[in-house]
Design a protein around this motif. Structure first.
Motif, mmCIF file in Angstrom:
data_model
loop_
_atom_site.group_PDB
_atom_site.id
_atom_site.type_symbol
_atom_site.label_atom_id
_atom_site.label_comp_id
_atom_site.label_asym_id
_atom_site.label_seq_id
_atom_site.Cartn_x
_atom_site.Cartn_y
_atom_site.Cartn_z
ATOM 1 N N ALA A 71 -73.533 -122.064 54.185
ATOM 2 C CA ALA A 71 -73.063 -122.621 55.457
ATOM 3 C C ALA A 71 -72.896 -124.139 55.365
ATOM 4 N N TRP A 75 -69.243 -125.908 55.488
ATOM 5 C CA TRP A 75 -68.990 -126.868 56.559
ATOM 6 C C TRP A 75 -68.575 -128.220 55.975
ATOM 7 N N TRP A 80 -64.811 -123.906 57.216
ATOM 8 C CA TRP A 80 -64.848 -123.450 58.609
ATOM 9 C C TRP A 80 -65.354 -124.524 59.503
#
Length: 80
Positions: A71, A75, A80
């Motif tokens: 994640a 990021w 995303w």
């Protein structure tokens, strides 16, 4: 002549590429996320292979750290 030299020596920043540290820190965050992914993967393999008593934490801890690293890296690199 002095006025021409001063005009030639002035620096005008490109508005498409501002001179900030933001790009460096995003790349640093992305590399840190990749390091966390490697740590999570190694921890997952190590806990699955080493432990004689299989507990829920042995199956969860490594993949959770790996997911956190994915994640952060996703990021930071703008996925995303």
């Amino acid at each position: 002549m002095i006025g021409d030299v001063r005009l030639a020596a002035t620096w005008t920043p490109n508005p498409d590429h501002p001179a900030t540290w933001a790009g460096f820190f995003w790349a640093f965050l992305g590399v840190g996320g990749c390091v966390i992914v490697v740590i999570g993967a190694a921890l997952t393999v190590a806990l699955w292979n080493v432990s004689d008593q299989k507990k829920v934490g042995n199956y969860v801890l490594g993949p959770v750290i790996l997911a956190i690293g994915l994640a952060i890296a996703g990021w930071a690199f703008g996925l995303w």
